[in-house]
Design an enzyme around this catalytic site. Structure first.
Site, short mmCIF file in Angstrom:
data_model
loop_
_atom_site.label_atom_id
_atom_site.label_comp_id
_atom_site.label_asym_id
_atom_site.label_seq_id
_atom_site.Cartn_x
_atom_site.Cartn_y
_atom_site.Cartn_z
N GLU A 191 0.59 -1.07 -0.08
CA GLU A 191 -0.08 -0.15 -0.05
C GLU A 191 0.67 1.36 0.00
O GLU A 191 0.67 1.98 0.71
CB GLU A 191 -1.02 -0.20 1.25
CG GLU A 191 -1.94 -0.94 1.04
CD GLU A 191 -2.98 -1.03 2.03
OE1 GLU A 191 -2.91 -0.49 3.17
OE2 GLU A 191 -3.99 -1.74 1.71
N GLU A 240 -6.19 -7.49 -1.32
CA GLU A 240 -6.76 -7.55 0.01
C GLU A 240 -8.10 -6.74 -0.30
O GLU A 240 -8.44 -6.02 -1.24
CB GLU A 240 -6.11 -6.28 1.01
CG GLU A 240 -4.87 -6.60 1.45
CD GLU A 240 -4.47 -5.71 2.50
OE1 GLU A 240 -5.20 -4.86 2.77
OE2 GLU A 240 -3.06 -5.53 2.89
#
Length: 440
Positions: A223, A341
């Site tokens: 991320e 995710e």
């Protein structure tokens, strides 16, 4: 009434035809379920591994050569054969107050791995921190149900973990989740840890673990966000060029590793628009064919209701957003797009809107032929999403499991017997995605 997840498990074991069709949609009677279950109990009793999804699909002999993974032709392949991925994250190594996979003080490792197999998860994404890897020979910390773990170093534990996962036909992906053990960094380096530190951590782990046949992928950095850029020309913040350098370094220095390389996008891995003009290039065709783009996506239970307040016709209005940010990846680039995710609480007590969002998102993935996924996560300790296990690490979140089954009901299974690898191919959740059906 019997749960949807029980129905789905029966379906994946090829006994759906035994159930009556007159039951209300989404459920069957307990008596009907018991009758069907009794009919197949002799077949299921004592199984250590999953009953594969299609009896007509015998295992494919992949030979005795090493496994080679690719992410081209808009899908994952192992030795040229399609592989259907259904994974989840299991965190703890990157967390400062544990530095160990959570849950092992509550439940044995084999018991958790068997739970994953029973629910058709064929892969685990394992987050770690640079700090954790640089102290690789430090002893594990804690008291665990499996007493032999207490005496292991981190190095010994991670090798044991991957070996046991292989025994259960479960693949492993390593994820560079944090630099320190406290927070997800914006960039791939910080004042505390340099890019060289991050590379050293990767080198330590790959150097030690690359011989495991079931270590099938690495996720270069979790991320990127905040200061991170893509294609701006600023080497200090351009994640795309950093990913290229890191990926090329690892694939060059560790040629024995034949797995996939996952690259995440900006904005917590939501934004991939700039790959249209600045695609990832690892410098060699044989490296590039192992590239996988990996978006993350969450609904209201993680981002909050205010993030969605301006959308009319929710959640249908989200489709154009998903398409703009990453839904185009496979058609535009030819590379596989695997959700790294997604998830959430998935209950009306916490957020009705989140359940609606997740239902529509799951449907979108099936419609787009993007059923390959890692959900977040196994652990109940995840505050904004919860896990597929409840707080005691024994009871399951059945509604979540049923939802994830709709996205990937027929995952592939890969294993090794003696010197030979075998693949149970699985199949697409959406029959229209099968290349054979597209041609006929």
């Amino acid at each position: 009434m019997a749960s949807i997840s029980n129905l789905m498990r029966l379906a994946t074991q090829g006994v759906l035809a035994l159930l009556p069709t007159s039951s209300p949609e989404g459920s069957i009677t307990d008596a009907s379920l018991a009758s069907a279950t009794n009919s197949v109990t002799p077949l299921l009793r004592g199984l250590a591994y999953p009953s594969f999804t299609k009896a007509m699909h015998g295992p494919i002999d992949l030979g005795k050569e090493e496994l080679t993974w690719t992410g081209t032709n808009k899908e994952l392949r192992v030795n040229g054969k399609t592989f259907h991925l259904k994974g989840l994250s299991w965190f703890g190594l990157e967390v400062g107050d544990s530095n160990m996979l959570l849950g092992l003080n509550n439940r044995g490792l084999d018991e958790i791995l068997q739970f994953l197999v029973d629910n058709n998860f064929n892969a685990i994404r394992v987050p770690f921190s640079t700090k954790w890897a640089l102290d690789y020979d430090t002893g594990v910390r804690g008291y665990f149900r499996d007493g032999d773990i207490n005496q292991l170093s981190r190095r010994q534990f991670l090798n044991k973990f991957i070996e046991r996962a292989a025994d259960f036909k479960i693949l492993v992906m390593l994820d560079s989740h944090r630099l320190n053990d406290q927070e997800i960094p914006e960039l791939w380096y910080s004042q505390e840890y340099t890019q060289e530190d991050m590379l050293a951590a990767w080198d330590i782990l790959l150097g030690d673990l690359k011989h495991h046949w079931n270590l099938f992928a690495i996720d270069l950095k979790n991320e990127p966000h905040g200061a991170a850029t893509w294609g701006s020309g600023n080497a200090a913040t351009d994640w795309n060029t950093a990913a290229e350098k890191i990926g090329k370094h690892l694939l060059t220095k560790h040629p024995e590793f034949k797995g996939l390389v996952f690259v995440e996008g900006l904005g917590y891995s939501i934004e991939f628009e700039k790959i249209k003009t600045h695609p990832i290039d690892f410098g060699k065709p044989e490296f590039n064919e192992r590239l996988v783009y990996s978006p993350h996506q969450y609904g209201p239970s993680v981002t909050g209701d205010l993030h969605f307040a301006g959308y009319v016709n929710f959640p249908a209005s989200q489709l154009s957003e998903w398409e703009r940010c990453w839904g185009f990846i496979e058609e535009k680039t030819g590379h596989a797009c695997v959700l790294g995710e997604w998830g959430g609480k998935y209950d009306s007590y916490h957020n009705d809107k989140d359940m609606v969002w997740q239902d529509r998102f799951a449907k979108y993935l099936v419609e787009k032929c993007m059923s390959d996924q890692f959900v977040w996560d196994l652990n109940p300790e995840s505050g904004d999403t919860g896990g597929v296990l409840k707080a005691n690490w024994w009871d399951a979140e059945e509604k979540k499991l049923a939802l994830y089954d709709t996205v990937q009901p027929h995952p592939s299974w890969l294993w090794k017997e003696g010197d030979t690898f075998y693949l149970e191919p699985g199949e697409y959740a959406n029959p229209k995605c099968d290349p054979y059906n597209k041609k006929h």
